[in-house]
Design a protein around this motif. Structure first.
Motif, PDB file in Angstrom:
ATOM      1  N   ALA A 298       0.811  -1.208   0.000  1.00  0.00           N
ATOM      2  CA  ALA A 298       0.000   0.000   0.000  1.00  0.00           C
ATOM      3  C   ALA A 298       0.851   1.267   0.000  1.00  0.00           C
ATOM      4  CB  ALA A 298      -0.935   0.008   1.207  1.00  0.00           C
ATOM      5  N   THR A 299       2.042   1.189   0.561  1.00  0.00           N
ATOM      6  CA  THR A 299       2.877   2.383   0.685  1.00  0.00           C
ATOM      7  C   THR A 299       3.212   3.027  -0.658  1.00  0.00           C
ATOM      8  OG1 THR A 299       3.783   1.608   2.781  1.00  0.00           O
ATOM      9  CG2 THR A 299       5.060   3.270   1.600  1.00  0.00           C
ATOM     10  N   PRO A 300       3.699   2.286  -1.661  1.00  0.00           N
ATOM     11  CA  PRO A 300       3.972   2.939  -2.948  1.00  0.00           C
ATOM     12  C   PRO A 300       2.711   3.541  -3.577  1.00  0.00           C
ATOM     13  CG  PRO A 300       4.923   0.734  -2.909  1.00  0.00           C
ATOM     14  CD  PRO A 300       4.110   0.876  -1.678  1.00  0.00           C
ATOM     15  N   LEU A 301       1.576   2.864  -3.379  1.00  0.00           N
ATOM     16  CA  LEU A 301       0.317   3.405  -3.911  1.00  0.00           C
ATOM     17  C   LEU A 301      -0.067   4.689  -3.189  1.00  0.00           C
ATOM     18  CD1 LEU A 301      -1.544   0.006  -4.150  1.00  0.00           C
ATOM     19  CD2 LEU A 301      -0.699   1.379  -6.070  1.00  0.00           C
ATOM     20  N   GLY A 302       0.173   4.739  -1.891  1.00  0.00           N
ATOM     21  CA  GLY A 302      -0.110   5.944  -1.114  1.00  0.00           C
ATOM     22  C   GLY A 302       0.783   7.097  -1.535  1.00  0.00           C
ATOM     23  N   ILE A 303       2.053   6.806  -1.769  1.00  0.00           N
ATOM     24  CA  ILE A 303       2.983   7.845  -2.232  1.00  0.00           C
ATOM     25  C   ILE A 303       2.551   8.353  -3.598  1.00  0.00           C
ATOM     26  CG2 ILE A 303       5.368   8.270  -2.971  1.00  0.00           C
ATOM     27  CD1 ILE A 303       6.206   6.300  -0.706  1.00  0.00           C
ATOM     28  N   SER A 304       2.159   7.429  -4.465  1.00  0.00           N
ATOM     29  CA  SER A 304       1.684   7.809  -5.796  1.00  0.00           C
ATOM     30  C   SER A 304       0.436   8.692  -5.702  1.00  0.00           C
ATOM     31  CB  SER A 304       1.389   6.545  -6.603  1.00  0.00           C
ATOM     32  OG  SER A 304       0.803   6.867  -7.835  1.00  0.00           O
ATOM     33  N   ALA A 305      -0.487   8.322  -4.822  1.00  0.00           N
ATOM     34  CA  ALA A 305      -1.701   9.123  -4.647  1.00  0.00           C
ATOM     35  C   ALA A 305      -1.358  10.529  -4.151  1.00  0.00           C
ATOM     36  CB  ALA A 305      -2.649   8.433  -3.663  1.00  0.00           C
ATOM     37  N   MET A 306      -0.448  10.614  -3.189  1.00  0.00           N
ATOM     38  CA  MET A 306      -0.063  11.929  -2.668  1.00  0.00           C
ATOM     39  C   MET A 306       0.598  12.783  -3.749  1.00  0.00           C
ATOM     40  SD  MET A 306      -1.042  12.502   0.315  1.00  0.00           S
ATOM     41  CE  MET A 306      -0.483  12.767   1.963  1.00  0.00           C
ATOM     42  N   LYS A 307       1.440  12.173  -4.570  1.00  0.00           N
ATOM     43  CA  LYS A 307       2.076  12.915  -5.665  1.00  0.00           C
ATOM     44  C   LYS A 307       1.036  13.428  -6.648  1.00  0.00           C
ATOM     45  CE  LYS A 307       6.621  10.723  -5.603  1.00  0.00           C
ATOM     46  NZ  LYS A 307       7.539   9.806  -6.299  1.00  0.00           N
ATOM     47  N   GLU A 308       0.064  12.567  -6.976  1.00  0.00           N
ATOM     48  CA  GLU A 308      -0.993  12.979  -7.907  1.00  0.00           C
ATOM     49  C   GLU A 308      -1.843  14.102  -7.314  1.00  0.00           C
ATOM     50  OE1 GLU A 308      -1.474  12.228 -11.061  1.00  0.00           O
ATOM     51  OE2 GLU A 308       0.241  10.878 -11.058  1.00  0.00           O
ATOM     52  N   MET A 309      -2.163  13.986  -6.026  1.00  0.00           N
ATOM     53  CA  MET A 309      -2.959  15.039  -5.383  1.00  0.00           C
ATOM     54  C   MET A 309      -2.182  16.341  -5.313  1.00  0.00           C
ATOM     55  SD  MET A 309      -5.208  13.245  -2.378  1.00  0.00           S
ATOM     56  CE  MET A 309      -3.994  12.128  -1.692  1.00  0.00           C
ATOM     57  N   ASN A 310      -0.874  16.240  -5.112  1.00  0.00           N
ATOM     58  CA  ASN A 310      -0.052  17.444  -4.974  1.00  0.00           C
ATOM     59  C   ASN A 310       0.099  18.180  -6.304  1.00  0.00           C
ATOM     60  OD1 ASN A 310       1.255  19.099  -3.092  1.00  0.00           O
ATOM     61  ND2 ASN A 310       3.250  18.358  -3.750  1.00  0.00           N
ATOM     62  N   LYS A 311      -0.103  17.483  -7.429  1.00  0.00           N
ATOM     63  CA  LYS A 311       0.004  18.126  -8.745  1.00  0.00           C
ATOM     64  C   LYS A 311      -1.027  19.245  -8.906  1.00  0.00           C
ATOM     65  CE  LYS A 311       1.991  14.281 -11.331  1.00  0.00           C
ATOM     66  NZ  LYS A 311       1.741  13.248 -12.365  1.00  0.00           N
ATOM     67  N   THR A 312      -2.200  19.091  -8.281  1.00  0.00           N
ATOM     68  CA  THR A 312      -3.244  20.115  -8.394  1.00  0.00           C
ATOM     69  C   THR A 312      -3.357  20.964  -7.131  1.00  0.00           C
ATOM     70  OG1 THR A 312      -4.928  18.563  -7.635  1.00  0.00           O
ATOM     71  CG2 THR A 312      -4.584  18.716 -10.018  1.00  0.00           C
ATOM     72  N   ASN A 313      -2.447  20.765  -6.202  1.00  0.00           N
ATOM     73  CA  ASN A 313      -2.456  21.505  -4.948  1.00  0.00           C
ATOM     74  C   ASN A 313      -2.022  22.952  -5.205  1.00  0.00           C
ATOM     75  OD1 ASN A 313      -2.429  22.261  -2.279  1.00  0.00           O
ATOM     76  ND2 ASN A 313      -0.898  20.775  -1.646  1.00  0.00           N
ATOM     77  N   LYS A 314      -2.793  23.910  -4.712  1.00  0.00           N
ATOM     78  CA  LYS A 314      -2.481  25.324  -4.926  1.00  0.00           C
ATOM     79  C   LYS A 314      -1.203  25.742  -4.213  1.00  0.00           C
ATOM     80  CE  LYS A 314      -7.169  26.714  -5.826  1.00  0.00           C
ATOM     81  NZ  LYS A 314      -8.359  26.175  -5.237  1.00  0.00           N
ATOM     82  N   ASN A 315      -0.913  25.110  -3.084  1.00  0.00           N
ATOM     83  CA  ASN A 315       0.306  25.393  -2.334  1.00  0.00           C
ATOM     84  C   ASN A 315       1.028  24.061  -2.096  1.00  0.00           C
ATOM     85  OD1 ASN A 315       2.327  26.265  -0.658  1.00  0.00           O
ATOM     86  ND2 ASN A 315       0.984  27.179   0.869  1.00  0.00           N
ATOM     87  N   PRO A 316       1.880  23.640  -3.029  1.00  0.00           N
ATOM     88  CA  PRO A 316       2.497  22.313  -2.964  1.00  0.00           C
ATOM     89  C   PRO A 316       3.334  22.033  -1.707  1.00  0.00           C
ATOM     90  CG  PRO A 316       2.852  23.295  -5.117  1.00  0.00           C
ATOM     91  CD  PRO A 316       2.258  24.354  -4.246  1.00  0.00           C
ATOM     92  N   SER A 317       3.707  23.065  -0.977  1.00  0.00           N
ATOM     93  CA  SER A 317       4.504  22.831   0.236  1.00  0.00           C
ATOM     94  C   SER A 317       3.633  22.567   1.467  1.00  0.00           C
ATOM     95  CB  SER A 317       5.444  24.008   0.496  1.00  0.00           C
ATOM     96  OG  SER A 317       4.694  25.185   0.738  1.00  0.00           O
ATOM     97  N   VAL A 318       2.312  22.683   1.304  1.00  0.00           N
ATOM     98  CA  VAL A 318       1.378  22.450   2.411  1.00  0.00           C
ATOM     99  C   VAL A 318       0.320  21.453   1.945  1.00  0.00           C
ATOM    100  CG1 VAL A 318      -0.331  23.533   3.938  1.00  0.00           C
ATOM    101  CG2 VAL A 318       1.720  24.790   3.291  1.00  0.00           C
ATOM    102  N   ALA A 319       0.033  20.462   2.773  1.00  0.00           N
ATOM    103  CA  ALA A 319      -0.982  19.467   2.427  1.00  0.00           C
ATOM    104  C   ALA A 319      -2.357  20.119   2.336  1.00  0.00           C
ATOM    105  CB  ALA A 319      -1.005  18.350   3.462  1.00  0.00           C
ATOM    106  N   ASN A 320      -3.087  19.787   1.273  1.00  0.00           N
ATOM    107  CA  ASN A 320      -4.457  20.293   1.166  1.00  0.00           C
ATOM    108  C   ASN A 320      -5.401  19.371   1.953  1.00  0.00           C
ATOM    109  OD1 ASN A 320      -5.092  18.067  -0.484  1.00  0.00           O
ATOM    110  ND2 ASN A 320      -4.767  19.222  -2.374  1.00  0.00           N
ATOM    111  N   ASN A 321      -6.669  19.732   2.017  1.00  0.00           N
ATOM    112  CA  ASN A 321      -7.637  18.957   2.800  1.00  0.00           C
ATOM    113  C   ASN A 321      -7.726  17.499   2.341  1.00  0.00           C
ATOM    114  OD1 ASN A 321      -8.282  21.138   4.419  1.00  0.00           O
ATOM    115  ND2 ASN A 321      -9.947  21.817   3.097  1.00  0.00           N
ATOM    116  N   SER A 322      -7.688  17.282   1.041  1.00  0.00           N
ATOM    117  CA  SER A 322      -7.762  15.909   0.527  1.00  0.00           C
ATOM    118  C   SER A 322      -6.556  15.092   0.968  1.00  0.00           C
ATOM    119  CB  SER A 322      -7.847  15.914  -0.994  1.00  0.00           C
ATOM    120  OG  SER A 322      -9.089  16.417  -1.407  1.00  0.00           O
ATOM    121  N   MET A 323      -5.405  15.697   0.979  1.00  0.00           N
ATOM    122  CA  MET A 323      -4.196  14.995   1.399  1.00  0.00           C
ATOM    123  C   MET A 323      -4.275  14.637   2.883  1.00  0.00           C
ATOM    124  SD  MET A 323      -1.542  17.324  -0.749  1.00  0.00           S
ATOM    125  CE  MET A 323      -0.071  16.314  -0.855  1.00  0.00           C
ATOM    126  N   VAL A 324      -4.860  15.522   3.675  1.00  0.00           N
ATOM    127  CA  VAL A 324      -5.028  15.243   5.106  1.00  0.00           C
ATOM    128  C   VAL A 324      -6.003  14.088   5.298  1.00  0.00           C
ATOM    129  CG1 VAL A 324      -5.873  16.186   7.295  1.00  0.00           C
ATOM    130  CG2 VAL A 324      -4.409  17.577   5.823  1.00  0.00           C
TER     131      VAL A 324
END
Length: 179
Positions: free
Chosen positions: A97-123
């Protein structure tokens, strides 16, 4: 270091050295048995993935995931990786699950308005990943079997209830504090 100092002052150096040597041997034995079981389950996940089972399970979770992660389209790579991560966690395959979780976080961060801070979906995803429900808690079962439990899987109902409660409370709190 404290144990060594205490053993010297109390005259228990021999029991301490015996415990250190036995503990090292037991640790290696445990790692080997865990690696074997993890290889088995990771291999089974690979087979399930190639056979389409994990994709089918991921489709089951899409309606819930789509509701929790509204800012991502249903066919986005982030939603797919989230669903696959949930599936791997359900099967008790944290390492898979870990590589899939990292992949999901990377994909979510691509549309994140502030990439240095986790957005609500990432939390929310982090909460879900941390408090995941495991239908087959592989590692716990391996540990219980290794230490001679008469019934390694007898804790399953307790694990299911506690992980469901943790997941529900975590998601509810994350949603409440989202604003």
């Amino acid at each position: 270091m404290i144990s060594i100092v205490c053993a010297v002052f109390t005259g228990n150096v021999k029991p301490l050295s015996d415990a250190i040597l036995t503990g090292a041997s037991d640790a290696i034995s445990l790692v080997i048995s865990m690696a074997g079981m993890m290889s088995l389950w990771t291999g089974l996940l690979g087979i399930a993935n190639k056979g389409g089972l994990t994709s089918a399970l991921a489709q089951v979770f899409k309606p819930v995931v789509k509701h929790l992660f509204k800012e991502y389209p249903e066919d986005s790579p982030a939603i797919h990786a989230i669903c696959m991560n949930i599936t791997a966690n359900l099967l008790g395959l944290g390492n898979a699950a870990t590589p899939l979780g990292i992949s999901a976080m990377k994909e979510m961060n691509k549309t994140n308005k502030n990439p240095s801070v986790a957005n609500n979906s990432m939390v929310i995803f982090t909460v879900m990943n941390t408090a995941s429900i495991q239908l087959v808690p592989t590692m716990m079962s391996i540990l219980r079997q290794k230490y001679n439990s008469a019934s390694p899987f007898e804790v399953l109902p307790s694990i299911w209830v506690s992980s469901f409660i943790a997941l529900a409370i975590g998601v509810i709190l994350a949603k409440l504090f989202e604003k």
